[in-house]
Write a protein that holds these residues in place. Structure first.
Motif, PDB file in Angstrom:
ATOM      1  N   LEU A 254      -2.622  51.106  16.265  1.00 51.41           N
ATOM      2  CA  LEU A 254      -2.125  49.647  16.207  1.00 51.41           C
ATOM      3  C   LEU A 254      -2.543  49.120  14.820  1.00 51.41           C
ATOM      4  O   LEU A 254      -1.870  48.518  14.165  1.00 51.41           O
ATOM      5  CB  LEU A 254      -2.337  48.815  17.358  1.00 51.41           C
ATOM      6  CG  LEU A 254      -1.874  49.139  18.922  1.00 51.41           C
ATOM      7  CD1 LEU A 254      -2.674  48.156  20.033  1.00 51.41           C
ATOM      8  CD2 LEU A 254      -0.412  48.954  18.715  1.00 51.41           C
ATOM      9  N   LEU A 255      -3.883  49.536  14.646  1.00 54.10           N
ATOM     10  CA  LEU A 255      -4.180  49.191  13.298  1.00 54.10           C
ATOM     11  C   LEU A 255      -3.596  49.927  12.245  1.00 54.10           C
ATOM     12  O   LEU A 255      -3.289  49.149  11.179  1.00 54.10           O
ATOM     13  CB  LEU A 255      -5.720  49.367  13.304  1.00 54.10           C
ATOM     14  CG  LEU A 255      -6.479  48.998  11.958  1.00 54.10           C
ATOM     15  CD1 LEU A 255      -6.629  47.574  11.720  1.00 54.10           C
ATOM     16  CD2 LEU A 255      -8.198  49.507  12.174  1.00 54.10           C
ATOM     17  N   ALA A 256      -3.240  50.861  12.372  1.00 54.26           N
ATOM     18  CA  ALA A 256      -2.582  51.903  11.244  1.00 54.26           C
ATOM     19  C   ALA A 256      -0.999  51.225  11.111  1.00 54.26           C
ATOM     20  O   ALA A 256      -0.910  51.128   9.808  1.00 54.26           O
ATOM     21  CB  ALA A 256      -2.521  53.331  11.736  1.00 54.26           C
ATOM     22  N   ILE A 257      -0.550  51.117  12.182  1.00 51.23           N
ATOM     23  CA  ILE A 257       1.046  50.727  12.071  1.00 51.23           C
ATOM     24  C   ILE A 257       1.047  49.231  11.582  1.00 51.23           C
ATOM     25  O   ILE A 257       1.740  48.954  10.491  1.00 51.23           O
ATOM     26  CB  ILE A 257       1.710  50.908  13.232  1.00 51.23           C
ATOM     27  CG1 ILE A 257       1.682  52.520  13.593  1.00 51.23           C
ATOM     28  CG2 ILE A 257       2.940  50.177  13.309  1.00 51.23           C
ATOM     29  CD1 ILE A 257       2.505  52.873  15.103  1.00 51.23           C
ATOM     30  N   GLY A 258      -0.006  48.496  12.145  1.00 53.34           N
ATOM     31  CA  GLY A 258       0.135  46.942  11.666  1.00 53.34           C
ATOM     32  C   GLY A 258      -0.307  46.810  10.169  1.00 53.34           C
ATOM     33  O   GLY A 258       0.234  45.682   9.502  1.00 53.34           O
ATOM     34  N   SER A 259      -1.052  47.619   9.830  1.00 57.63           N
ATOM     35  CA  SER A 259      -1.628  47.504   8.303  1.00 57.63           C
ATOM     36  C   SER A 259      -0.716  47.973   7.253  1.00 57.63           C
ATOM     37  O   SER A 259      -0.709  47.412   6.211  1.00 57.63           O
ATOM     38  CB  SER A 259      -3.061  48.312   7.879  1.00 57.63           C
ATOM     39  OG  SER A 259      -2.814  49.548   8.230  1.00 57.63           O
TER      40      SER A 259
END
Length: 391
Positions: A254-259
């Protein structure tokens, strides 16, 4: 007035183009994933090798017409089932090791790991297509009795490999077989008088188990289910509570895609440490580096591929071919939906790769085998289209 015959090209170049574009995406994403220094092996080189082998498989499968495919269907199904039985009976050795708690691979030195269940998906699609086509050819007049008998036959064909795959254990792959089963059943003409009550019962049972897993986990022992088997569901519902163990991958994804936001951080400009970023979570790499735009392009490629397969299935008048197309569509669509869904938190995490893009020889080989069969449909099935115009 004039008329002319137009012969549909024997090769579906739309499918070929889709596969080429997916190969480019796969190579770029895997290259970026392994460039972080997290991995020692050269996954890119191995993926290229498997694409070359897969291309050879496609060329070979194109040579088989409908009659030849039907003749070898049960041999392929039996061979795949035999491999699953061998895995089930085999001890934990270097040839049949237990990895991540599952005994699902044959490890061949100098070649790599082969996962029979990936090939068995395609073998099962062929078997289901033959069962359904032969049944309708035999029973011209349909009744509830004949439809029930067809459902039993379809169920047995799917249940045999699933029984051994569940013992590995591999729930994710078993769900793919379920998706294929549902797709074939829905298009096989079985009356809704059978489908509605059966699906209702299955839904109630599944919903009850899920309710106990979420609301009353202490009661799971009374229905033969252990609480630890639902840790992935708990971590899916509340990943940040479990981010130190089961929820770690989802939180990082989630952090990777969101960033990545709209356009991403750029090729090889990853900042988030993501385990399995070259395989099951390769969409997280794409989302971080190329953002929403890059992810949307990948999804569009799958839509284009599924459209091409759907068109092939609609153009053919051969029931065996049509059922094959349905099975392959269900297999690919479920993989895409589940894999992307788990990386963005919509679905629980399972070990299901993104077709044609995730690293994995067995998965790619199985998908290329399916594409070879789809391409053989148009290659051998001649259809003339007539057009006329007034001068």
């Amino acid at each position: 007035m004039t008329s002319q015959n137009k012969l549909i090209p024997k090769i579906d170049y739309g499918i070929i183009l889709s596969l080429m574009l997916m190969a480019i995406v796969s190579f770029a994403a895997i290259y970026s994933s392994q460039s972080t220094g997290q991995y020692v092996a050269n996954f890119l080189l191995q993926q290229v090798m498997w694409y070359v082998i897969g291309t050879i498989v496609i060329i070979v499968m194109i040579q088989f017409d409908s009659e030849q495919l039907q003749k070898i269907t049960w041999y392929m199904y039996g061979f795949g089932l035999l491999l699953l039985i061998v895995l089930f009976l085999a001890p934990n050795t270097t040839f049949t090791p237990i990895r991540n708690g599952a005994q699902s691979w044959f490890v061949i030195k100098g070649v790599g790991a082969i996962q029979p269940s990936e090939l068995m998906k395609v073998f099962t699609i062929l078997a289901l297509a033959k069962v359904a086509a032969d049944h309708h050819q035999k029973f011209i007049v349909k009744s509830v009795k004949t439809d029930f008998w067809l459902m039993i036959k379809i169920g047995v064909v799917v249940a045999l490999p699933v029984a051994f795959i569940m013992k590995q254990p591999d729930l994710g792959t078993s769900l793919v077989f379920l998706a294929i089963f549902l797709g074939i059943v829905l298009v096989s003409g079985i009356t809704w008088k059978l489908l509605v009550p059966i699906f209702t019962i299955v839904s109630l049972v599944g919903g009850t188990v899920m309710y106990f897993a979420i609301a009353k986990p202490h009661l799971l022992k009374y229905i033969g289910v252990q609480q630890y088997q639902f840790k992935r569901i708990y971590s899916w519902l509340d990943p940040y509570t479990y981010q130190s163990n089961e929820g770690f991958q989802l939180v990082k994804s989630l952090l990777a895609i969101g960033s990545g936001q709209t356009s991403g951080k750029g090729f090889r400009n990853r900042e988030v440490y993501m385990p399995e970023s070259h395989s099951d979570f390769i969409f997280s790499t794409i989302g971080e580096e190329f953002g929403f735009i890059g992810g949307s392009i990948v999804v569009s490629l799958f839509f284009m591929l599924i459209y091409q397969i759907t068109r092939t299935g609609l153009n053919t008048k051969n029931p065996f071919y049509s059922y094959i197309c349905v099975g392959v569509i269900c297999m690919i669509a479920f993989h895409v939906f589940q894999n992307i869904g788990m990386t963005i938190g919509l679905l629980p995490i399972t070990g299901i790769p993104l077709p044609f893009i995730s690293y994995g020889g067995s998965s790619l080989l199985g998908n290329m085998l399916a594409m070879g069969i789809i391409l053989s449909i148009q290659y051998h099935y001649k259809k003339y289209m007539f057009s006329s115009e007034e001068e």
